[in-house]
Design a protein around this motif. Structure first.
Motif: not given
Length: 281
Positions: A149-155
């Motif tokens: 797991f690297k990271t997360e965002t919202l789109e």
């Protein structure tokens, strides 16, 4: 499958006008969606998707073909993949929202190849891609195959459709502290996991410090071994660009912007950390 698209930036103050233009052009109101996007980084040496223990059985026929296609691509080169989940602000964000068990939720797995050279049509970005819909246990599947797991965002997306062409106004948001968006190589042994709960909507931060929207005008060619079909879509996109001239300024995008490849790391050699920039200095 092949994805081909044009790109333009839309200032935040021009968002309503852009929606009005696209709404008239497509004769529809926008379809609004919010996606949680988790990024998983492949291993230093490509290994494909060999461990299929966590994949739902029996596989749908279409999904089995896509998993095979993805495995072949990931056996040649390691990439960053996206696991995407459609969410609702009111239900899934804020301190009162229930924890999200991502393994139990159906999600979309997306892989995109390094875009091809422009071949005389610099405004068009085109690349091979694989999307596998309605897949449960995506985090476990990727972990089983040595993805981290690297990271997360919202789109946030506002979509319009005209025949086979999609017009998508999109903006990305950070949901974690800025240090969680540094390259994995620079974190050493520090690991992070997907958030169990998302912050409230008013607490997220746009990735672009200028708060712009990105307009993608795109289409897909299902069978990527048919160059005539690809040329037809190229011609169609350029025709639409002409129709929208004056409303949007489409630009040439360096294909390195869309590079999700992982550099092949030789055994015994430590990868150097890479720098990233968020927004504009």
């Amino acid at each position: 499958m092949y994805e081909l698209f044009l790109t333009a930036f839309v200032e935040d103050k021009d968002f309503d006008a852009a929606c009005a233009v696209l709404g008239g052009f497509c004769a529809m109101t926008p379809w609004e969606t919010l996606d949680r996007v988790l990024c998983f980084q492949g291993p230093p040496r490509p290994g494909g998707i060999t461990n299929q223990t966590s994949i739902d059985k029996p596989m749908r026929k279409d999904a089995a073909f896509l998993w095979k296609d993805l495995h072949q691509s990931l056996s040649r080169q390691s990439f960053i993949l996206q696991a995407r989940y459609e969410i609702l602000k009111e239900r899934d964000m804020g301190p009162l929202s229930p924890p999200m068990d991502l393994d139990s939720l159906p999600g979309l797995l997306r892989w995109t190849d390094f875009p091809e050279p422009p071949h005389g049509r610099p405004l068009i970005t085109q690349r091979k891609m694989v999307e596998i819909w309605e897949q449960r246990r995506l985090p476990s599947i990727l972990r089983d195959n040595h993805f981290r797991f690297k990271t997360e965002t919202l789109e946030k997306n506002y979509r319009f459709f005209r025949d086979e062409i999609e017009f998508c106004l999109t903006r990305h948001y950070l949901v974690r502290p800025i240090e969680d968006y540094s390259p994995l190589e620079s974190r050493g042994d520090d690991t992070i996991s997907p958030l169990s709960g998302l912050p409230a909507w008013d607490a997220v931060t746009p990735v672009d410090m200028q708060n712009r929207w990105i307009l993608l005008v795109k289409s897909h060619v299902v069978q990527d071994n048919k160059p005539d079909e690809i040329r037809k879509v190229q011609d169609l996109l350029l025709a639409i660009r002409g129709e929208l001239e004056g409303a949007f300024s489409f630009m040439t995008i360096d294909r390195k912007v869309h590079d999700t490849r992982i550099s092949l790391q030789q055994q015994g050699i430590q990868a150097l950390p890479q720098k990233i920039k968020v927004g504009k200095n």
